[in-house]
Design a protein around this motif. Structure first.
Motif, PDB file in Angstrom:
ATOM      1  N   CYS A   1       0.849  -1.202   0.000  1.00  0.00           N
ATOM      2  CA  CYS A   1       0.000   0.000   0.000  1.00  0.00           C
ATOM      3  C   CYS A   1       0.873   1.237   0.000  1.00  0.00           C
ATOM      4  N   SER A   2       0.328   2.338  -0.536  1.00  0.00           N
ATOM      5  CA  SER A   2       1.209   3.467  -0.839  1.00  0.00           C
ATOM      6  C   SER A   2       0.535   4.821  -0.725  1.00  0.00           C
ATOM      7  N   ASP A   3       1.388   5.825  -0.672  1.00  0.00           N
ATOM      8  CA  ASP A   3       0.968   7.224  -0.742  1.00  0.00           C
ATOM      9  C   ASP A   3       0.408   7.563  -2.129  1.00  0.00           C
ATOM     10  N   ASP A   4       0.551   6.651  -3.102  1.00  0.00           N
ATOM     11  CA  ASP A   4      -0.065   6.892  -4.413  1.00  0.00           C
ATOM     12  C   ASP A   4      -1.552   6.495  -4.409  1.00  0.00           C
ATOM     13  N   ASN A   5      -2.085   6.207  -3.201  1.00  0.00           N
ATOM     14  CA  ASN A   5      -3.505   5.882  -2.984  1.00  0.00           C
ATOM     15  C   ASN A   5      -3.921   4.517  -3.522  1.00  0.00           C
ATOM     16  N   THR A   6      -2.954   3.700  -3.897  1.00  0.00           N
ATOM     17  CA  THR A   6      -3.308   2.376  -4.442  1.00  0.00           C
ATOM     18  C   THR A   6      -2.751   1.241  -3.590  1.00  0.00           C
ATOM     19  N   LEU A   7      -3.280   0.041  -3.896  1.00  0.00           N
ATOM     20  CA  LEU A   7      -2.716  -1.208  -3.397  1.00  0.00           C
ATOM     21  C   LEU A   7      -2.192  -1.959  -4.615  1.00  0.00           C
ATOM     22  N   LYS A   8      -1.130  -2.702  -4.441  1.00  0.00           N
ATOM     23  CA  LYS A   8      -0.641  -3.549  -5.526  1.00  0.00           C
ATOM     24  C   LYS A   8      -0.510  -4.975  -5.010  1.00  0.00           C
ATOM     25  N   VAL A   9      -0.966  -5.908  -5.835  1.00  0.00           N
ATOM     26  CA  VAL A   9      -0.822  -7.323  -5.505  1.00  0.00           C
ATOM     27  C   VAL A   9       0.328  -7.875  -6.344  1.00  0.00           C
ATOM     28  N   TRP A  10       1.197  -8.631  -5.685  1.00  0.00           N
ATOM     29  CA  TRP A  10       2.404  -9.175  -6.326  1.00  0.00           C
ATOM     30  C   TRP A  10       2.394 -10.683  -6.203  1.00  0.00           C
ATOM     31  N   ALA A  11       2.995 -11.355  -7.176  1.00  0.00           N
ATOM     32  CA  ALA A  11       3.097 -12.816  -7.099  1.00  0.00           C
ATOM     33  C   ALA A  11       4.528 -13.256  -7.348  1.00  0.00           C
ATOM     34  N   CYS A  12       4.854 -14.383  -6.747  1.00  0.00           N
ATOM     35  CA  CYS A  12       6.186 -14.956  -6.905  1.00  0.00           C
ATOM     36  C   CYS A  12       6.149 -15.957  -8.053  1.00  0.00           C
TER      37      CYS A  12
ATOM     38  N   VAL B   1      -2.154  -2.240   5.188  1.00  0.00           N
ATOM     39  CA  VAL B   1      -2.843  -3.307   4.470  1.00  0.00           C
ATOM     40  C   VAL B   1      -2.593  -4.617   5.212  1.00  0.00           C
ATOM     41  N   ASP B   2      -3.581  -5.510   5.157  1.00  0.00           N
ATOM     42  CA  ASP B   2      -3.388  -6.827   5.769  1.00  0.00           C
ATOM     43  C   ASP B   2      -4.208  -7.851   4.990  1.00  0.00           C
ATOM     44  N   TRP B   3      -3.698  -9.085   4.948  1.00  0.00           N
ATOM     45  CA  TRP B   3      -4.332 -10.158   4.186  1.00  0.00           C
ATOM     46  C   TRP B   3      -4.784 -11.213   5.190  1.00  0.00           C
ATOM     47  N   SER B   4      -6.081 -11.507   5.246  1.00  0.00           N
ATOM     48  CA  SER B   4      -6.591 -12.409   6.284  1.00  0.00           C
ATOM     49  C   SER B   4      -6.317 -13.869   5.931  1.00  0.00           C
ATOM     50  N   SER B   5      -6.454 -14.740   6.941  1.00  0.00           N
ATOM     51  CA  SER B   5      -6.216 -16.167   6.715  1.00  0.00           C
ATOM     52  C   SER B   5      -7.273 -16.765   5.794  1.00  0.00           C
ATOM     53  N   SER B   6      -8.407 -16.057   5.628  1.00  0.00           N
ATOM     54  CA  SER B   6      -9.417 -16.580   4.697  1.00  0.00           C
ATOM     55  C   SER B   6      -9.363 -15.878   3.339  1.00  0.00           C
ATOM     56  N   GLY B   7      -8.350 -15.017   3.137  1.00  0.00           N
ATOM     57  CA  GLY B   7      -8.129 -14.461   1.802  1.00  0.00           C
ATOM     58  C   GLY B   7      -8.651 -13.057   1.554  1.00  0.00           C
ATOM     59  N   ALA B   8      -9.158 -12.387   2.587  1.00  0.00           N
ATOM     60  CA  ALA B   8      -9.658 -11.023   2.391  1.00  0.00           C
ATOM     61  C   ALA B   8      -8.539 -10.016   2.647  1.00  0.00           C
ATOM     62  N   ILE B   9      -8.452  -9.008   1.776  1.00  0.00           N
ATOM     63  CA  ILE B   9      -7.467  -7.939   1.945  1.00  0.00           C
ATOM     64  C   ILE B   9      -8.173  -6.736   2.566  1.00  0.00           C
ATOM     65  N   ALA B  10      -7.624  -6.235   3.689  1.00  0.00           N
ATOM     66  CA  ALA B  10      -8.175  -5.019   4.310  1.00  0.00           C
ATOM     67  C   ALA B  10      -7.170  -3.896   4.138  1.00  0.00           C
ATOM     68  N   SER B  11      -7.668  -2.680   3.887  1.00  0.00           N
ATOM     69  CA  SER B  11      -6.788  -1.519   3.772  1.00  0.00           C
ATOM     70  C   SER B  11      -7.349  -0.377   4.593  1.00  0.00           C
ATOM     71  N   GLY B  12      -6.435   0.415   5.191  1.00  0.00           N
ATOM     72  CA  GLY B  12      -6.827   1.579   5.989  1.00  0.00           C
ATOM     73  C   GLY B  12      -6.122   2.798   5.440  1.00  0.00           C
ATOM     74  N   SER B  13      -6.851   3.920   5.390  1.00  0.00           N
ATOM     75  CA  SER B  13      -6.330   5.068   4.633  1.00  0.00           C
ATOM     76  C   SER B  13      -6.496   6.396   5.366  1.00  0.00           C
ATOM     77  N   GLY B  14      -5.767   7.379   4.855  1.00  0.00           N
ATOM     78  CA  GLY B  14      -5.915   8.752   5.315  1.00  0.00           C
ATOM     79  C   GLY B  14      -7.246   9.367   4.911  1.00  0.00           C
TER      80      GLY B  14
ATOM     81  N   HIS C   1      -9.352   4.385  -2.683  1.00  0.00           N
ATOM     82  CA  HIS C   1      -9.015   5.333  -1.614  1.00  0.00           C
ATOM     83  C   HIS C   1      -8.662   6.688  -2.234  1.00  0.00           C
ATOM     84  N   ASP C   2      -9.058   7.762  -1.538  1.00  0.00           N
ATOM     85  CA  ASP C   2      -8.812   9.123  -2.036  1.00  0.00           C
ATOM     86  C   ASP C   2      -7.516   9.710  -1.497  1.00  0.00           C
ATOM     87  N   ARG C   3      -6.988   9.100  -0.452  1.00  0.00           N
ATOM     88  CA  ARG C   3      -5.756   9.615   0.132  1.00  0.00           C
ATOM     89  C   ARG C   3      -4.821   8.436   0.419  1.00  0.00           C
ATOM     90  N   THR C   4      -3.654   8.766   0.994  1.00  0.00           N
ATOM     91  CA  THR C   4      -2.629   7.763   1.296  1.00  0.00           C
ATOM     92  C   THR C   4      -3.217   6.502   1.926  1.00  0.00           C
TER      93      THR C   4
END
Lengths: 335, 157
Positions: free
Chosen positions: A217-228, A254-267, A247-250
């Motif tokens: 998660c970033s100050d560019d207001n986005t989340l990015k998902v990456w894979a190996c 971010v956190d990824w739950s054990s059941s696969g949900a991604i949560a994000s918190g923002s400015g 999201h409108d601000r920073t």
């Protein structure tokens, strides 16, 4: 229709709440703040839905406590402070005592992460470095490596669930992946640049349970998902998708739950929860471009910036958030 | 110490008293929305870090470089350092932020930036001023806090 229901607000911090960490068993939630304290919250009684402050760790670090991280056994807690130190706390005779101080960073320590094996603690600082400390018996901690590489302050360090990779996130807009090779930690990959990395400060990252993917998660207001992915016999991380426009601000956390949900918190005061499309999640092919959809947008989750969101380790319907208002909130996530 | 800008141009303090109050503003049960003039009143009398003049007198701040979206809770302040390479720009921006943190309700988000083209390292200055972790750390630094408080002193009169 998924929704997030507010369960409880935990009040006590007298300044901005910066970071949260659930103990590995999920019995204790640690929070740290600009008020220079760490608070430990537990259920009022076993099975109770009500959480209360069980202990306050204070009068050790002299400036903001920015980040906290549990040892995998849940018996020790590491706390990183703007006073340039990292403190190690342990329960001794039923009381939390500071048992060690990690000194070495030149200035503000911004992140700390205890490795899944418990043998290594990683810290990062405004001094642009990442330090690796070996945890030895008897609460002895020894610096084993100092990694320069980032050109600006390092905001966060996150361990891969298997402990093979350490990710560092920086104000220089990049993420770096570090791996141990012949007693030395080397930078295996830098995730940055147009079309690949974030366009501004990277504030945090989290791995999926199996460790095959991560989200940043970033100050560019986005989340990015990456894979190996495996390429020419080497494991390389590549961007899969960018979650923008939510999201409108920073995005601070971010956190990824054990059941696969991604949560994000923002400015922007909101919490978003993303779920992967059912068709794609059946048998996750890391090559496949995943489709995440917004399951919940909780506007005004706090009346201020949200600095941290953390899923409970064993109950993926329980989420904790921390805000500039100093409060911690607990939420029930219903799919 | 050599001054960064030894002889800045100094302007008059403007008279900006609100003249025509609307009926809505006079009605007591209606909350006055916060506007650019109100923000300007808060920051105009901050003192420049190196001259005995206010930010208004040096045209570092002006009402028309302030944008307020009251309903969204967003305040944006653009300021113009007196010289392009002004090393005091981050201190001025930090002082503006502290002043607005002290005076505005906590629901407001404050964005502070140098006016486009007014500084040689514009992007770096702006990034630093809007990184709240850096701001929080700076305000725990006693020397820096003292400099900020010196800038703010004039604005409390």
């Amino acid at each position: 229709m998924s929704q997030l229901t507010h369960l409880q607000t935990l009040s006590g911090h007298t300044d901005r709440a910066w970071n949260l960490a659930w103990s590995p068993s999920g019995e204790t939630l640690a929070s740290c703040s600009g008020d220079k304290t760490v608070r430990l919250w537990t259920r009022r009684s076993p099975g109770s839905e009500e959480w209360v402050c069980d202990a306050i760790l204070e009068e050790s670090q002299t400036r903001t406590i920015r980040c906290c991280s549990w040892a995998p056994g849940g018996r020790q807690l590491a706390t990183a402070s703007f006073d340039a130190t990292t403190a190690i706390w342990e329960v001794q005779g039923g009381v939390w005592e500071q048992v060690a101080t990690l000194e070495g960073h030149e200035n503000e320590v911004k992140g700390v992460a205890w490795s899944p094996s418990g043998c290594i603690i990683a810290t990062c600082s405004r001094d642009k470095s990442v330090w690796l400390w070996e945890a030895l018996p008897g609460n002895e901690y020894e610096c084993m490596d100092v990694k320069q590489g980032h050109s600006q302050d390092v905001k966060a360090v996150v361990w891969h669930p298997e402990g093979e990779i350490l990710v560092s996130c920086s104000y220089d807009d990049s993420m770096k992946l570090w791996r141990e090779s012949d007693d030395e930690w080397i930078c295996e990959q830098t995730l940055s640049g147009p079309g690949l990395g974030h366009a501004s400060t990277v504030w945090g990252a989290a791995f999926e349970a199996g460790g095959k993917r991560m989200v940043s998660c970033s100050d560019d207001n986005t989340l990015k998902v990456w894979a190996c992915r495996s390429r020419d016999g080497n494991l390389r991380w590549a961007p899969l998708t960018t979650l923008s426009g939510y999201h409108d601000r920073t995005v601070y956390s971010v956190d990824w739950s054990s059941s696969g949900a991604i949560a994000s918190g923002s400015g922007d005061n909101s919490i978003c929860i993303f779920e992967e499309e059912a068709s794609a999640s059946a048998d996750v092919d890391p090559q496949q471009k995943p489709a995440f959809h917004l399951a919940v947008r909780q506007r005004d989750a706090h009346s201020t910036d949200i600095n941290c969101v953390r899923w409970h380790p064993t109950d993926p319907t329980l989420l904790a958030s921390a805000g500039d208002d100093g409060s911690i909130k607990l939420w029930r996530y219903h799919v | 110490m050599d001054l960064i800008n030894p002889s800045p141009q100094v302007f008059e303090r403007k008279d900006t008293d609100r003249k025509a109050r609307t009926k809505q503003e006079l009605a007591e049960d209606v909350r006055d929305p916060i506007d650019a003039l109100e923000i300007f009143e808060h920051v105009r009398d901050l003192t420049d870090p190196e001259h005995p003049y206010t930010l208004e007198q040096l045209k570092v701040v002006s009402e028309d470089a302030i944008t307020v979206k009251d309903d969204e809770g967003i305040v944006s302040v653009l300021f113009t350092p007196t010289v392009q390479h002004c090393s005091m720009a981050t201190l001025i921006g930090l002082s503006l932020r502290v002043k607005l943190m002290q005076t505005l309700p906590s629901r407001f988000k404050v964005d502070i930036a140098v006016a486009p083209g007014s500084h040689s390292t514009e992007a770096a200055v702006n990034k630093q001023l809007n990184d709240k972790e850096r701001v929080a750390a700076a305000l725990e630094n006693p020397n820096l806090l003292e400099m900020v408080n010196n800038c703010l002193a004039g604005s409390y009169r």
